[in-house]
Design an enzyme around this catalytic site. Sequence first.
Site, PDB file in Angstrom:
ATOM      1  N   SER A   1       0.829  -1.208   0.000  1.00 23.83           N
ATOM      2  CA  SER A   1       0.000   0.000   0.000  1.00 23.83           C
ATOM      3  C   SER A   1       0.865   1.260   0.000  1.00 23.83           C
ATOM      4  CB  SER A   1      -0.889  -0.009   1.249  1.00 23.83           C
ATOM      5  OG  SER A   1      -1.439   1.277   1.459  1.00 23.83           O
ATOM      6  N   ASN A   2       0.600   2.136  -0.956  1.00 25.31           N
ATOM      7  CA  ASN A   2       1.270   3.442  -0.963  1.00 25.31           C
ATOM      8  C   ASN A   2       0.710   4.335   0.133  1.00 25.31           C
ATOM      9  OD1 ASN A   2       2.825   3.013  -3.476  1.00 25.31           O
ATOM     10  ND2 ASN A   2       0.773   2.828  -4.343  1.00 25.31           N
TER      11      ASN A   2
END
Length: 312
Positions: free
Chosen positions: A58-59
Amino acid sequence: MHRLARLSARLGLDLWIKRDDLTGFAMGGNKGRKLEYLIADALASGADTVVGCGSLQSNFVRQLAAACAMAGLSCVAVVMRLPFDAAMGKPDGLAPGSGGNALLDRLFGAELRLVPDGPWEELYDRAEAAALELERGGCRVYRIPIGGSSPLGAYAFAQAAVEVGEEFDAIVTASSSGSTHAGLASAFAGSGTRVIGIACDPEPDLKDEIADLAERLVDLEPSLRVPGELELRQDSVGAGYGVASPEGMAALRLMAHSEGIVLDPIYSAKAFAGLLRLAEAGELRGKVLFWHTGGTPALLAFSEEIVELGAG
Ligand SMILES: *Cc1c(COP(=O)(O)O)cnc(C)c1O
């Protein structure tokens, strides 16, 4: 924001790019804008700990971890390697490993709790269980929505629209948890600029969720307008969320070869593939802005075979 000369000539468009991959915060990406408001809200609530969730690459979790470090907050993130839609099951395809964002999360001091893969609902339940456990231990917990997608997160993208003005015929962006699309669509509602979201998520109700978010954004900021029919294309998702698609990788290579700009396989490459599809179908004309939402650290968590996916 700058023009893409070689791709413009190739596609017969006046194509520009918005470089949210280069915002300068924790290796860039669209989540920094949302966190500016969400972390302020967490601090105002008196929290000392933020609990979030997402995929291992996940960014959002990466930029959340950095924002918490800056604000002096503890960050606990419950993650799955590949969370999936319950009705559709786990997608087949090339998925990222560790490294990339997972490496950065730890560097920024977040506590990652890796749980077995399962449907999104199970991930949310596990994050809630972690929040309750931390509260029992005396922490003051702020629960941050997935992808930063709340009305406040969408507000950040309504603000981002101010940087662009009304000079474009269309803006094309990746869309997943929805607040990037909701914020931009509300800001440009009633203007001459179409906002087209390219879904990176196969969920059939994604469009309704984005519409709901846009309505709640307008409740928060009544000077904005609820967009009419949202434009969301779901034909470039590939096998599912979180895995690379051959079409996306072809688009990623094209961007890299022709402009020296790096996309990521999970979001921005699929969004650019969607833009190419629209251009080929004659559905885009004039001055078009591709909103690069970032995500490049995730590329480095894929094995090298990613480079050949969809080639030839
Ligand atoms: C989260 C993310 C998106 C999707 O943005 P949403 O606001 O969640 O729809 C697109 N691109 C990248 C690189 C992201 O990390």
